[in-house]
Design an enzyme around this catalytic site. Structure first.
Site, short mmCIF file in Angstrom:
data_model
loop_
_atom_site.label_atom_id
_atom_site.label_comp_id
_atom_site.label_asym_id
_atom_site.label_seq_id
_atom_site.Cartn_x
_atom_site.Cartn_y
_atom_site.Cartn_z
N ASP A 193 -5.26 -31.05 11.38
CA ASP A 193 -5.93 -32.16 12.07
C ASP A 193 -7.43 -31.91 12.18
O ASP A 193 -8.24 -32.82 12.01
CB ASP A 193 -5.34 -32.36 13.48
CG ASP A 193 -4.02 -33.12 13.44
OD1 ASP A 193 -3.54 -33.40 12.33
OD2 ASP A 193 -3.47 -33.43 14.52
N ASP A 242 1.77 -33.59 18.37
CA ASP A 242 1.15 -34.37 17.29
C ASP A 242 2.00 -35.62 17.02
O ASP A 242 3.18 -35.50 16.67
CB ASP A 242 1.04 -33.50 16.03
CG ASP A 242 0.41 -34.25 14.87
OD1 ASP A 242 -0.69 -34.77 15.05
OD2 ASP A 242 1.04 -34.32 13.80
N THR A 249 -3.21 -39.92 15.69
CA THR A 249 -1.89 -40.45 15.32
C THR A 249 -1.09 -40.89 16.55
O THR A 249 -0.25 -41.77 16.45
CB THR A 249 -1.08 -39.39 14.54
OG1 THR A 249 -1.11 -38.16 15.26
CG2 THR A 249 -1.65 -39.17 13.16
N THR A 250 -1.37 -40.27 17.71
CA THR A 250 -0.71 -40.70 18.95
C THR A 250 -1.40 -41.95 19.49
O THR A 250 -0.74 -42.92 19.86
CB THR A 250 -0.75 -39.57 20.01
OG1 THR A 250 -0.24 -38.37 19.43
CG2 THR A 250 0.08 -39.93 21.23
#
Length: 526
Positions: free
Chosen positions: A394, A57, A90-91
């Site tokens: 998530d 994550d 988020t990546t």
């Protein structure tokens, strides 16, 4: 000649500062690039205290990373902002920002001014959002099937991807359970969904409670109190069932045994008075908030409660009071005089259960449950349990995104490939410096399909070339199928993600890159 050199000395410094910022930020982006996608690698993060975390994550990796450079910290803040706004991607957002910085570096080396690049890219980002909205698929929140597909896509890229068929429906039911009117709601408060982590069993045993609650503690039975109750009336108190104490600095000196007896009699009378009011209200399960200044309950109060067959659960955290009140339909009671039947919640059963190496309290069959849900998450070890918690968060965020913006888009880098094609086509018609910058923006977005293919062990150049061809022929939902190692229609493959994730990623990445480009000096202060 020396005058001419001094004239350009400032420009050289600006160039060096800007280059330093770009290199530092790119280093952070490259660090987590390998974690993108379902076949992305995981990172093992070790702290100075010896704590180990295994995750892919982006927000977690960057949140635990120690970075000194201020520009690199901006990328960490970017990932955190994406986590707040969308919860997923988020990546991706950091990888896109890294690619845009690389493109900016090339444009700057060709003599373009940062303000020109910044303005042009702002327009490109706005155009990207328009294109994404055109290709998005409207979704009805009552259609659970599409919501589960989106949650599964998010979970498939995690360590626990193999359990997406168990956790995805659970995440959807939890969010819809706490959501108000499905048509008019535009957000969901995820604080209304509590995840209780318990060691023991496997992720298949994870369960959702919408008409009840699980407390991660046991009940008090030292005085012989009950551990199971049926047809419960539950009270939640914020005062102490023990004798009052003097102020910190004061002390009471007892001279003889008669005074000691008198103190004990008064204490017994004081506690009995409170117990009688609790019994009169019809309460048979008592939750007591944790107290710092004195004991929340003492042996005497525990004895009387056990005698009256009242189940006692202590050490309720202050931060959990609101959630418990909402879950079981009771009101927190701050003083014994307010202890009346209308302040109590009702439930079919309350029982203490042994789970793994610990205990938990299960409250079931709540008659008037509020908009709150509890997820009991089980796993065999601590590392898997923590990663499952992050992954489930998530998935909950993905479903919340669909409540905020009721549109789905194709996954598998289909969005980025379509944006690359559409923006490159627009750049040709624009011409000039603006067109040149737009073309660079479009090419930078291609980093997502390229990285996705690379991380899956496919040939990135072959895959991206095939993907370009599909989008040029008008297939806007064509993306990379990691399992088959080819280009397929992502909507048919049921690989879907919320529109908000892509829109937020492009907006936030562009804003951060603009901010980094505008910096021409670093001024240290004491």
């Amino acid at each position: 000649m020396s005058g001419d050199q001094s004239k350009f000395a400032g420009d050289e410094k600006q160039k060096d500062v800007r280059t330093g910022n770009i290199v530092a930020a790119k280093a952070v982006a490259n660090c987590i690039r390998t974690s993108l996608g379902p076949k992305g690698m995981d990172k093992m993060i070790t702290s100075a205290s010896g704590e180990v975390t295994i995750t892919n994550d982006g927000a977690t990796i960057l949140g635990k990373m120690e970075v000194q450079h201020p520009a690199a910290k901006m990328l960490m803040d970017l990932s955190a902002a994406q986590d707040v706004e969308a919860g997923d991607g988020t990546t991706s957002v950091v990888v896109i920002a890294g690619a845009l910085l690389h493109a900016a570096e090339q444009l700057l080396s060709r003599g373009l001014h940062p303000s020109v690049i910044s303005k042009s890219w702002q327009q490109s980002a706005a155009e990207s959002v328009k294109i994404l909205k055109q290709i998005a698929i409207p979704v009805d929140l009552s259609d659970k099937k599409n919501l589960i597909k989106a949650a599964s896509t998010s979970l498939n890229s995690k360590v626990i991807g193999g359990y997406s068929d168990v956790l995805a429906p659970l995440a959807v039911d939890a969010v819809l359970g706490v959501c108000g009117d499905l048509k008019s709601s535009n957000t969901v408060d995820l604080d209304d969904i509590k995840i209780i982590k318990k060691m023991g069993g496997t992720l298949d045993d994870t369960e959702l409670l919408l008409d009840g609650l699980v407390l991660d503690k046991g009940c008090v039975k030292s005085a012989g109190g009950p551990t199971k109750m049926e047809d419960c009336k539950i009270g939640l108190i914020q005062f102490c069932l023990s004798a009052p104490k003097t102020d910190m600095e004061n002390s009471v000196i007892v001279a003889d045994s008669a005074q000691i007896d008198r103190i004990f009699r008064e204490e017994r009378r004081y506690i009995l008075k409170m117990i009688k009011k609790i019994v009169k209200a019809g309460c048979n399960v008592l939750l007591v908030q944790k107290s710092i200044l004195r004991d929340a309950t003492n042996q005497l109060s525990q004895h009387y409660l056990a005698k009256k067959k009242i189940m006692l659960i202590t050490d309720i955290e202050r931060k959990d009071v609101e959630f418990i009140s909402k879950s079981i339909g009771c009101k927190p009671i701050a003083h014994i005089d307010q202890f009346t039947p209308d302040m109590l919640g009702s439930a079919k059963s309350v029982a203490e259960e042994r789970f793994g190496s610990g205990k938990l309290i299960r409250i079931g069959g709540v008659q008037n449950p509020g908009k709150a849900a509890t997820i009991l998450l089980n796993a065999s070890n601590r590392l898997v349990l923590d990663e499952a918690d992050r992954s489930l968060h998530d998935a909950l965020c993905v479903v919340r995104c669909l409540v905020k913006m009721k549109y789905l888009t194709a996954g598998g880098a289909a969005n980025e490939a379509e944006l690359t094609y559409q923006l490159a086509k627009k750049a040709k018609s624009m011409g000039g410096v603006a067109g040149y910058c737009t073309k660079a923006f479009a090419e930078a977005l291609e980093v997502i399909p390229f990285t996705l293919a690379e991380n899956a062990g496919l040939s990135p150049i072959k895959i991206v070339t095939k993907l370009r061809k599909q989008h040029a022929s008008g297939c806007a939902t064509a993306g990379i199928n990691i399992k088959k190692g080819s280009i397929t229609d992502m909507v048919e493959e049921e690989v879907l993600q919320p529109l908000l994730v892509s829109v937020s990623a492009i907006k936030l990445a562009t804003e951060t890159v603009q901010a980094i480009l505008k910096i021409d000096d670093i001024v240290p202060v004491r």
